[in-house]
Structure formats: C-alpha cells, structure tokens
Scaffold this motif. Structure first.
Motif, PDB file in Angstrom:
ATOM      1  N   MET A   1      49.409  37.670  52.068  1.00  8.00           N
ATOM      2  CA  MET A   1      50.744  37.968  51.916  1.00  8.00           C
ATOM      3  C   MET A   1      50.643  39.189  50.488  1.00  8.00           C
ATOM      4  O   MET A   1      50.732  40.276  50.773  1.00  8.00           O
ATOM      5  N   GLY A   2      49.228  38.947  49.697  1.00  4.75           N
ATOM      6  CA  GLY A   2      49.744  39.876  48.160  1.00  4.75           C
ATOM      7  C   GLY A   2      48.380  40.535  48.543  1.00  4.75           C
ATOM      8  O   GLY A   2      48.767  41.871  48.416  1.00  4.75           O
ATOM      9  N   VAL A   3      47.336  40.496  48.558  1.00  2.69           N
ATOM     10  CA  VAL A   3      46.082  41.435  48.153  1.00  2.69           C
ATOM     11  C   VAL A   3      46.209  42.004  49.239  1.00  2.69           C
ATOM     12  O   VAL A   3      45.466  42.813  49.034  1.00  2.69           O
ATOM     13  N   PRO A   4      46.632  41.870  50.101  1.00  2.00           N
ATOM     14  CA  PRO A   4      45.667  43.297  51.266  1.00  2.00           C
ATOM     15  C   PRO A   4      47.189  44.804  50.817  1.00  2.00           C
ATOM     16  O   PRO A   4      46.488  45.264  50.726  1.00  2.00           O
ATOM     17  N   ILE A   5      47.899  44.278  50.373  1.00  2.00           N
ATOM     18  CA  ILE A   5      48.497  45.211  49.516  1.00  2.00           C
ATOM     19  C   ILE A   5      47.730  45.918  48.435  1.00  2.00           C
ATOM     20  O   ILE A   5      48.354  46.778  47.960  1.00  2.00           O
ATOM     21  N   LEU A   6      47.711  44.982  47.767  1.00  2.00           N
ATOM     22  CA  LEU A   6      46.836  45.384  46.626  1.00  2.00           C
ATOM     23  C   LEU A   6      45.742  46.258  46.532  1.00  2.00           C
ATOM     24  O   LEU A   6      45.327  47.619  46.384  1.00  2.00           O
ATOM     25  N   ILE A   7      44.695  46.189  47.734  1.00  2.00           N
ATOM     26  CA  ILE A   7      43.565  46.695  48.382  1.00  2.00           C
ATOM     27  C   ILE A   7      44.032  47.732  48.651  1.00  2.00           C
ATOM     28  O   ILE A   7      43.793  49.151  49.037  1.00  2.00           O
ATOM     29  N   GLY A   8      45.271  47.798  49.692  1.00  2.00           N
ATOM     30  CA  GLY A   8      45.151  49.326  50.246  1.00  2.00           C
ATOM     31  C   GLY A   8      46.106  49.793  49.783  1.00  2.00           C
ATOM     32  O   GLY A   8      45.861  50.936  50.229  1.00  2.00           O
ATOM     33  N   TYR A   9      46.672  50.027  48.735  1.00  2.00           N
ATOM     34  CA  TYR A   9      46.741  50.846  47.454  1.00  2.00           C
ATOM     35  C   TYR A   9      45.620  51.023  46.515  1.00  2.00           C
ATOM     36  O   TYR A   9      46.664  52.288  46.336  1.00  2.00           O
ATOM     37  N   LEU A  10      44.802  50.977  46.417  1.00  2.00           N
ATOM     38  CA  LEU A  10      43.715  50.755  45.384  1.00  2.00           C
ATOM     39  C   LEU A  10      42.483  51.863  46.222  1.00  2.00           C
ATOM     40  O   LEU A  10      42.537  53.044  46.055  1.00  2.00           O
ATOM     41  N   MET A  11      42.947  51.771  47.851  1.00  2.00           N
ATOM     42  CA  MET A  11      41.810  52.332  48.768  1.00  2.00           C
ATOM     43  C   MET A  11      43.062  53.822  48.565  1.00  2.00           C
ATOM     44  O   MET A  11      42.201  55.367  49.179  1.00  2.00           O
ATOM     45  N   ASP A  12      44.359  53.484  49.377  1.00  2.00           N
ATOM     46  CA  ASP A  12      44.940  55.369  49.036  1.00  2.00           C
ATOM     47  C   ASP A  12      45.028  56.253  47.807  1.00  2.00           C
ATOM     48  O   ASP A  12      44.934  57.283  47.990  1.00  2.00           O
ATOM     49  N   LYS A  13      45.447  55.037  47.021  1.00  2.00           N
ATOM     50  CA  LYS A  13      45.963  55.705  45.761  1.00  2.00           C
ATOM     51  C   LYS A  13      44.109  55.705  44.250  1.00  2.00           C
ATOM     52  O   LYS A  13      44.354  56.885  43.248  1.00  2.00           O
TER      53      LYS A  13
END
Length: 503
Positions: free
Chosen positions: A440-452
């Motif tokens: 539940m948490g790791v994909p949010i982190l990956i998406g944030y790093l990819m986007d920002k």
C-alpha cells in the motif's frame, strides 16, 4: 442336480446385480466428475476475468490520469486503494466462503467485480476512482481466496494441477487484456503553435478537435514544449479515450461467469452435494521433522515474509508503472507499451508452466535462488538497455524480468511448509496481510519519485527491490543449510555417544 442349478442361478443373479451396481456407480461417478468439471470451468472464467481486470490498470493508467486530471504521484494512490481492498478481501472472502452458500458467494463476488469495472471509466474524480479500485481489490482477493479453497474442497488430492491451471487462466487474461485495450487508448497528438509563457493570451492558431474537454489555453500551459526564445512551439495533446470498451468487456466476462454458476446450479444442483461423504485419504510426509527452535521458526518466517513483501511490491510496481515509464521517459507509443505489458505476462506464464516441470529435477531452494537471480539480472539489463538506448535489449529485459518473477509467489510457501513449520490457513493469511500492508505504501513512494524527481526511479526501485529480495532469499537458504548441517552433526554425535554408553 437341482441344487446345483439353483446355486448357479443365484450366483448369476448376484453377479448381474453386482455388475448393475458397478455400472450405476460408474454412471454416478461420471456425472459427479462432469459436474465438478463444469463448476471448475466457472471458476476458471471468473479467474480469467479477474486477471483481465488486474492487467488493465497499468496500460490504462495514462488514460485514467486524463479522466481524473491528476499527476502520476496522485494517481499512484490507485494501487494503494487496490491493495487496501485486497487486504479486506482476503479476510472477508475466506469468512464468507466458510459461513455462507458457496455458489452464492461466487456469484455475488463476480457481479460486484463486473459492476466496479463498468463504473471505472466514468469516475471523473479521484475519490470515486479510488473507491471503484478498492472494490475491485476486495473482489479480486475474495475471489482468489475462495477459489483456492474451493479447488481443494472439490478435487481434494487432485487439486494441485488444477490450482496451477487456475493461476495460468489468470495470466492468460492478463496477457490478452493489454492487447485488447491498446486500440481504445487516447492517442498522442502533437501540433505546431506559438506560446508566450508569461502572457495570458495564446496564439491565434486553432488546433483541430481533439476530443478533450480542456481548453487550449490550459493544455498549452501544461504540455507545451518550448524551443529557444519561447517562440516556436510544439503543443502535445491527447485524443479521446475509449477505455470504457475494454472495461465493459470485463463486466461482460463477469456477468457470463455469474450466469454459468446459476445455470449449472439449476440443471445439476449444488456441486457440494455430489461430493463423496468419505474424504480421500491424504498422505502426509511425517518423515520430515522440524528441528528448528520456536525462536528460529519465527526468524525464518519473518525472513520469508520480508522476501515475499519485496517480491509482490516489485511485481506490482513493475507492471503498474511500465506503461507510464515507456511512454513518458522512452517516448514509446502506447501500442508498443501495451505489447511490452503482454510480453511481461507471456514470459510470466511460460515461467509458471515450466516451473511445474523444473521442480521435478531440482530442489525448491535452487529454484528460488535461480528465479530470483534471474529477476535481479533482468533489472540490471533493463537499466543498461535504457542507458545505452538499446531497444531490443529493453524488450529482452522485460521478458527476463517476467520469467524470473513467475514462480516466486508459490515456492517460498512450499519451502516454508517443508523445512520450517506447517503452513496453516492462519499463517497464509498473515503472509498475505504482511504483503498487502507493504504494497500500500511503496507504490506511492515510487510514483512520487518518478513524478517529482526522475522517471528513472522506475528502474532504480526495481533494482533495489529485486536485489533486496534476492539477498533475503540467499541469507535464508544459506542460514538454514548451515543450521541443518550443524543439527545433523549433533544428532550423529549423540548417536555415537549412545552407542558407546551401551557398550
């Protein structure tokens, strides 16, 4: 003479009666097997529809972002909603299967899953999109939990190959759906124009109708590619998305599955009424004795749970963000991205089928290390292919990663049951809950790093996760083998001391 004739006639009578009984039993067994096969066919269609729906999330994520008008970091919450739903579904599915009418449970699950799929393309707000994906997560986890238990109940000791076939049906759905969805994705359109970055007045250039509700001003401010002096500009926009069509196909598959359950129930009755009252004898291997202490059992269980957490996050993140990475960073078309997703699932299915044969020749420990190292190697190859801009190598690395991930979900459970402790339903639930919480948490982190930060974090995260999984597996296997050798030596020494004492 007369007595002999009487006895002969009695023997013929009993013999004919016995033959009739055998024939009737065979007919009954054939009818029961036919009923079980039809019921299993319904399960497979439901699982196929679930795999179809699961694989749509990655390829259609760019179009979902258009629908809800959110960036990648925000849209990544979709994966968290699905994982949270899966966590609830694993608990609810097992409870409902044990407590309520089993056929009714399957019918309700597939109908809700089809309804949520039909609503997905029409959810224009992030909150609504999260809700429908949460419901899908609940239905998918409930269906897989109930279907696994159902195969074991209906087929008993013959359920092993059918469980593998069920997982293969899921992968077949995942292979086909990206190919079906590709023609209905929004097309990328680039047109020339002029753009003044700090002026509210846009160029008088009028683009053709693009099937989007956003104004030209908003699109140019978001997606304009400025050249030197901010004068000559190419503006990128997206055409109309038609992803409601592949999602409607998912709903149709779920509806067909529910209808099949009901039709078979009306014509044949409940499959559970035809099961033998006497359960088949199960052969358990008592020869293997767990030698680890309670503390070490707990340690190895946590090690494998950590490795499984890394695996499930690695798989979901890779296939979930693959399309976005290829389109945004590598500038691939959506058609090529959809084919890349299918390549992953094809090699995944091939690896799963080959694993059934390979495990007959090598040990489970060797298989776990071979496939996990293959997955990690594929991640490194993918990084090198992107750095040196080798498209063919990129295609190969996607296939290698899919093949390496294929058998890593089931093998650790089997290894744990054989070497460490008995794998109960409660223990399996703990593993699944552990994986869902992490996912539940790791994909949010990956998406944030990819986007920002950078789209390359898609590859970096895949490398970190796959090598972390590989290292955890190595540590667990090597530690266990060392402890096993020490245990054998101590047992041998105890036997020698016992013999000396007797002499």
């Amino acid at each position: 003479m007369r007595e002999q004739n009487d006895s002969t006639s009695k023997q013929e009578f009993y013999s004919s009666e016995t033959n009739e009984t055998v024939i009737e039993n065979k007919k009954t067994d054939n009818a029961a097997n036919r009923h079980r096969i039809l019921h299993t066919f319904c399960i497979f269609i439901s699982i196929f529809a679930m795999g179809w729906r699961n694989a749509l999330i990655g390829p259609t994520l760019p179009d979902i972002r258009i629908i809800i008008d959110e960036n990648l970091a925000t849209a990544s919450w979709i994966f968290t909603a699905k994982s949270l739903g899966g966590l609830l579904g694993a608990i609810c599915g097992g409870f409902a299967y044990d407590r309520f009418n089993k056929i009714g449970v399957f019918v309700v699950i597939v109908i809700i899953m089809g309804f949520s799929a039909a609503l997905t393309p029409w959810c224009y707000h992030l909150s609504a999109m999260l809700v429908v994906h949460g419901f899908h997560g609940i239905c998918a986890a409930s269906l897989e939990t109930a279907a696994t238990a159902d195969m074991a109940l209906v087929w008993k000791q013959k359920a092993g190959p059918l469980l593998q076939a069920m997982q293969f049906a899921l992968r077949v759905g995942a292979i086909i759906s990206p190919l079906v969805a590709e023609p209905f994705l929004a097309k990328t359109i680039t047109f020339p124009g002029k753009f003044e970055p700090f002026d509210s007045n846009v160029s008088s250039f009028e683009p053709p109708y693009l099937g989007t509700t956003e104004t030209f001003k908003t699109m140019t401010e978001k997606l304009a590619i400025k050249e030197e002096n901010n004068v000559n500009t190419f503006v990128t926009d997206y055409g109309e998305t038609l992803i409601y069509i592949p999602y409607s196909v998912t709903s149709l598959l779920c509806l067909l599955s529910a209808c099949f359950y009901i039709v078979i129930l009306c014509f044949y009755g409940s499959v559970y009424d035809t099961l033998n009252d006497v359960s088949d004898c199960e052969i358990s291997s008592h020869g293997n004795r767990y030698f680890l202490s309670k503390r070490m059992k707990y340690t190895f269980t946590m090690l494998l749970a950590s490795a499984m957490l890394l695996y499930i996050v690695c798989e979901n993140s890779f296939i979930g963000f693959l399309m976005s990475f290829l389109v945004s960073e590598r500038k691939w078309s959506k058609a090529m991205g959809s084919v890349a997703s299918s390549v992953f699932w094809i090699t995944f299915g091939i690896g799963r089928l080959s694993g059934i044969v390979i495990i007959k020749f090598i040990s489970m420990s060797s298989m776990i290390l071979i496939f996990s190292s293959t997955c990690a190697s594929g991640a490194v190859i993918f990084l090198l292919a992107v750095i040196f801009d080798q498209i063919i190598l990129e295609w190969m690395s996607i296939g290698v990663i899919g093949f390496g991930m294929s058998v890593l979900f089931g093998l650790p459970f089997s290894w744990l049951s054989k070497n460490v402790r008995t794998l109960t339903g409660k223990m399996a639930s703990i593993f699944f809950i552990f994986m869902c919480v992490g996912n539940m948490g790791v994909p949010i982190l990956i998406g944030y790093l990819m986007d920002k930060v950078s789209q390359m974090w898609f590859i970096y995260s895949n490398i970190f996760l796959s090598f972390g999984m590989f290292a955890t597996f190595i540590f667990a296997m090597v530690s266990f083998n060392l402890m096993k050798r020490v245990h054998k030596r101590s047992e041998k020494a105890n036997v020698m001391l016992t013999l000396e004492g007797e002499n």
